[in-house]
Motif scaffolding. Structure first.
Motif, PDB file in Angstrom:
ATOM      1  N   ILE A 156       0.849  -1.189   0.000  1.00 51.64           N
ATOM      2  CA  ILE A 156       0.000   0.000   0.000  1.00 51.64           C
ATOM      3  C   ILE A 156       0.883   1.236   0.000  1.00 51.64           C
ATOM      4  N   TYR A 157       0.531   2.214  -0.829  1.00 49.84           N
ATOM      5  CA  TYR A 157       1.253   3.482  -0.865  1.00 49.84           C
ATOM      6  C   TYR A 157       0.310   4.591  -0.408  1.00 49.84           C
ATOM      7  N   LEU A 158       0.746   5.350   0.589  1.00 46.08           N
ATOM      8  CA  LEU A 158      -0.049   6.430   1.151  1.00 46.08           C
ATOM      9  C   LEU A 158       0.616   7.765   0.822  1.00 46.08           C
ATOM     10  N   PHE A 159      -0.175   8.715   0.347  1.00 46.82           N
ATOM     11  CA  PHE A 159       0.337  10.031  -0.030  1.00 46.82           C
ATOM     12  C   PHE A 159      -0.433  11.092   0.750  1.00 46.82           C
ATOM     13  N   ASP A 160       0.276  11.853   1.581  1.00 46.16           N
ATOM     14  CA  ASP A 160      -0.363  12.883   2.399  1.00 46.16           C
ATOM     15  C   ASP A 160      -0.077  14.268   1.820  1.00 46.16           C
ATOM     16  N   GLU A 161      -0.969  14.755   0.963  1.00 47.73           N
ATOM     17  CA  GLU A 161      -0.850  16.056   0.293  1.00 47.73           C
ATOM     18  C   GLU A 161       0.563  16.291  -0.257  1.00 47.73           C
ATOM     19  N   PRO A 162       1.075  15.374  -1.089  1.00 45.76           N
ATOM     20  CA  PRO A 162       2.475  15.455  -1.521  1.00 45.76           C
ATOM     21  C   PRO A 162       2.785  16.606  -2.467  1.00 45.76           C
ATOM     22  N   LEU A 163       1.779  17.227  -3.066  1.00 44.45           N
ATOM     23  CA  LEU A 163       2.037  18.251  -4.076  1.00 44.45           C
ATOM     24  C   LEU A 163       1.711  19.667  -3.603  1.00 44.45           C
ATOM     25  N   SER A 164       1.282  19.817  -2.365  1.00 47.11           N
ATOM     26  CA  SER A 164       0.783  21.115  -1.915  1.00 47.11           C
ATOM     27  C   SER A 164       1.874  22.168  -1.814  1.00 47.11           C
ATOM     28  N   ASN A 165       3.151  21.759  -1.745  1.00 46.59           N
ATOM     29  CA  ASN A 165       4.243  22.735  -1.656  1.00 46.59           C
ATOM     30  C   ASN A 165       4.809  23.127  -3.020  1.00 46.59           C
ATOM     31  N   LEU A 166       4.238  22.591  -4.092  1.00 50.71           N
ATOM     32  CA  LEU A 166       4.764  22.847  -5.432  1.00 50.71           C
ATOM     33  C   LEU A 166       3.961  23.935  -6.134  1.00 50.71           C
ATOM     34  N   ASP A 167       4.601  24.581  -7.117  1.00 56.94           N
ATOM     35  CA  ASP A 167       3.870  25.577  -7.892  1.00 56.94           C
ATOM     36  C   ASP A 167       2.929  24.873  -8.875  1.00 56.94           C
ATOM     37  N   ALA A 168       2.071  25.669  -9.533  1.00 54.22           N
ATOM     38  CA  ALA A 168       0.999  25.093 -10.356  1.00 54.22           C
ATOM     39  C   ALA A 168       1.529  24.179 -11.457  1.00 54.22           C
ATOM     40  N   LYS A 169       2.594  24.602 -12.131  1.00 50.14           N
ATOM     41  CA  LYS A 169       3.131  23.808 -13.237  1.00 50.14           C
ATOM     42  C   LYS A 169       3.692  22.483 -12.741  1.00 50.14           C
ATOM     43  N   LEU A 170       4.449  22.533 -11.631  1.00 50.69           N
ATOM     44  CA  LEU A 170       5.031  21.306 -11.088  1.00 50.69           C
ATOM     45  C   LEU A 170       3.954  20.378 -10.538  1.00 50.69           C
ATOM     46  N   ARG A 171       2.898  20.957  -9.965  1.00 52.79           N
ATOM     47  CA  ARG A 171       1.806  20.128  -9.459  1.00 52.79           C
ATOM     48  C   ARG A 171       1.199  19.303 -10.588  1.00 52.79           C
ATOM     49  N   THR A 172       0.967  19.948 -11.716  1.00 49.71           N
ATOM     50  CA  THR A 172       0.392  19.237 -12.855  1.00 49.71           C
ATOM     51  C   THR A 172       1.333  18.139 -13.341  1.00 49.71           C
ATOM     52  N   GLN A 173       2.616  18.467 -13.421  1.00 50.94           N
ATOM     53  CA  GLN A 173       3.611  17.500 -13.887  1.00 50.94           C
ATOM     54  C   GLN A 173       3.709  16.302 -12.949  1.00 50.94           C
ATOM     55  N   MET A 174       3.779  16.583 -11.637  1.00 49.42           N
ATOM     56  CA  MET A 174       3.905  15.495 -10.666  1.00 49.42           C
ATOM     57  C   MET A 174       2.622  14.674 -10.588  1.00 49.42           C
ATOM     58  N   ARG A 175       1.479  15.324 -10.796  1.00 43.35           N
ATOM     59  CA  ARG A 175       0.214  14.596 -10.796  1.00 43.35           C
ATOM     60  C   ARG A 175       0.220  13.533 -11.889  1.00 43.35           C
ATOM     61  N   VAL A 176       0.687  13.910 -13.067  1.00 49.98           N
ATOM     62  CA  VAL A 176       0.768  12.970 -14.185  1.00 49.98           C
ATOM     63  C   VAL A 176       1.740  11.848 -13.860  1.00 49.98           C
ATOM     64  N   GLU A 177       2.865  12.191 -13.222  1.00 49.87           N
ATOM     65  CA  GLU A 177       3.873  11.173 -12.907  1.00 49.87           C
ATOM     66  C   GLU A 177       3.352  10.182 -11.874  1.00 49.87           C
ATOM     67  N   ILE A 178       2.574  10.663 -10.896  1.00 52.83           N
ATOM     68  CA  ILE A 178       2.028   9.755  -9.886  1.00 52.83           C
ATOM     69  C   ILE A 178       1.002   8.818 -10.520  1.00 52.83           C
ATOM     70  N   ILE A 179       0.206   9.342 -11.450  1.00 52.75           N
ATOM     71  CA  ILE A 179      -0.748   8.475 -12.161  1.00 52.75           C
ATOM     72  C   ILE A 179      -0.006   7.409 -12.962  1.00 52.75           C
ATOM     73  N   ARG A 180       1.081   7.805 -13.639  1.00 53.84           N
ATOM     74  CA  ARG A 180       1.885   6.833 -14.386  1.00 53.84           C
ATOM     75  C   ARG A 180       2.489   5.786 -13.456  1.00 53.84           C
ATOM     76  N   LEU A 181       2.945   6.247 -12.299  1.00 55.65           N
ATOM     77  CA  LEU A 181       3.526   5.326 -11.319  1.00 55.65           C
ATOM     78  C   LEU A 181       2.476   4.311 -10.861  1.00 55.65           C
ATOM     79  N   TYR A 182       1.268   4.797 -10.613  1.00 54.10           N
ATOM     80  CA  TYR A 182       0.172   3.899 -10.210  1.00 54.10           C
ATOM     81  C   TYR A 182      -0.102   2.857 -11.296  1.00 54.10           C
ATOM     82  N   GLU A 183      -0.144   3.297 -12.553  1.00 51.00           N
ATOM     83  CA  GLU A 183      -0.395   2.366 -13.658  1.00 51.00           C
ATOM     84  C   GLU A 183       0.711   1.342 -13.778  1.00 51.00           C
TER      85      GLU A 183
END
Length: 370
Positions: A156-183
């Motif tokens: 099990i992988y738990l993520f506690d607001e991991p992107l809240s410290n990033l700017d808008a562009k990085l948040r979008t980029q990391m969001r995509v990467e986490i989805i890819r990691l999940y897949e």
């Protein structure tokens, strides 16, 4: 991989009479991507920490793969967690930060090296393995934190607001990467965020919470189309749903001085009999309206508003209007090819089959079937 079961789980902190989490019940299937979302203080992070074993459960039962977990130490739950603040060791290299947990468990050196390089390749940080965290950007540090989690081969992988410290562009980029990691990993992810856009784009199912209580658990599409109450309807969706008070009498809805005939097809799915005194709250999404001259505009269902603010976003323009019967702004999507000024009068029509009705007192939806 693992399933998670929470049965009547509650959390009360010493000295507090109010429960931070109250009677949480959920079955998380093996391989799901579950997102807990809600405003600050709603209990989402507390629930995540109870799953991890970092917070004791006051009442209720937690099971992982059918095994009772209330008294099991965090290190024995085979869970990996990514925190909001990265929690990296500043004096260690990226390589050693990722490898730290493996070294504590005395994993053979060759296996550690293989796992670290595999994780770095997945996250695109191979060239940074010799650097210290201070030499990395925020997004790169967050990748290191994720890398440290995925080398564990956790169930099990738990993520506690991991992107809240990033700017808008990085948040979008990391969001995509986490989805890819999940897949790629195809294991159970539980993710906490206050950002409903993150929740809607990432989760296979979403848990909406308020004041420690679960409001609705559903797919992103169902949360948007069939919110169970006014809170969920207003929280899910950007821009936020408009709410306006109205009267319902004999298949007719009166908003301000405008009366709308509701169709039999629409009313067939609405529990209008539960309305007390005919008062009802109407929910209208900003993109469900059509301004004059747009395809779909219908004079029969037309309203008029005065522009208070115009937000030009390129592909669309959001208008904040003063509308009869509505306290505060009424938000609509205007014609992006038109320029609007403060004080302009704008006519728009609603689609009566796309509105939402909520009980004026309980704030529960009147929708009774899907």
């Amino acid at each position: 991989m693992a399933s998670i079961t929470l049965k009547h789980v509650s959390k009360t902190y010493p000295g507090n009479t109010k429960k931070s989490v109250d009677d949480f019940n959920m079955e998380i299937q093996d391989g799901e991507f579950i997102v807990f979302v809600g405003p600050s203080g709603c209990g989402k992070s507390t629930t995540l920490r109870m799953i991890a074993g970092l917070e004791d459960i006051t009442d209720g039962e937690l099971y992982i793969d059918g095994k009772y977990m209330n008294d099991v130490e965090p290190k024995d739950r085979n869970i990996a967690m990514v925190f909001q603040n990265y929690a990296l060791y500043p004096y260690l290299s990226v390589y050693d930060n990722i490898a730290f947990g493996l070294k504590l468990r005395k994993v053979p050196k060759a296996e550690i090296d293989k796992k670290v390089h595999e994780a770095a390749k997945i996250l695109g940080i191979e060239e940074y393995l010799k650097r210290k965290p201070k030499a990395l950007s925020g997004g790169q540090r967050q990748r290191v934190a994720v890398g440290r989690a995925i080398v564990r081969d956790a169930n099990i992988y738990l993520f506690d607001e991991p992107l809240s410290n990033l700017d808008a562009k990085l948040r979008t980029q990391m969001r995509v990467e986490i989805i890819r990691l999940y897949e790629k990993l195809k294991t159970t992810f539980v993710y906490v965020t206050h950002d409903q856009v993150e929740a809607m784009t990432m989760g296979t199912r979403i848990v909406v919470m308020k004041d420690g209580i679960v409001q609705q658990i559903d797919t992103p599409t169902n949360l948007y189309d069939y919110p169970v109450n006014k809170f969920v309807a207003g929280f899910i969706g950007t821009p936020q749903m408009n709410f306006i008070d109205a009267k319902y009498i004999d298949s007719q809805l009166t908003i301000g001085s405008k009366t709308i005939d509701l169709t039999k097809e629409f009313l067939a799915n609405q529990d209008v009999e539960s309305l007390g005194g005919g008062n009802v709250c109407v929910g209208i999404r900003p993109r469900s309206v059509k301004v004059m001259d747009q395809e779909g505009y219908d004079e029969k269902y037309a309203f008029e508003g005065t522009v208070n603010v115009s937000e030009q976003l390129g592909d669309e323009v959001l208008l904040y209007l003063t509308v009869e019967g509505k306290d505060g702004d009424f938000t609509i999507a205007g014609n992006p090819k038109k320029q609007y000024k403060i004080g302009d009068k704008v006519k728009f029509s609603i689609n009566p089959n796309e509105i939402h009705l909520f009980n004026h007192v309980t704030e529960k939806t009147l929708y009774i079937s899907k």
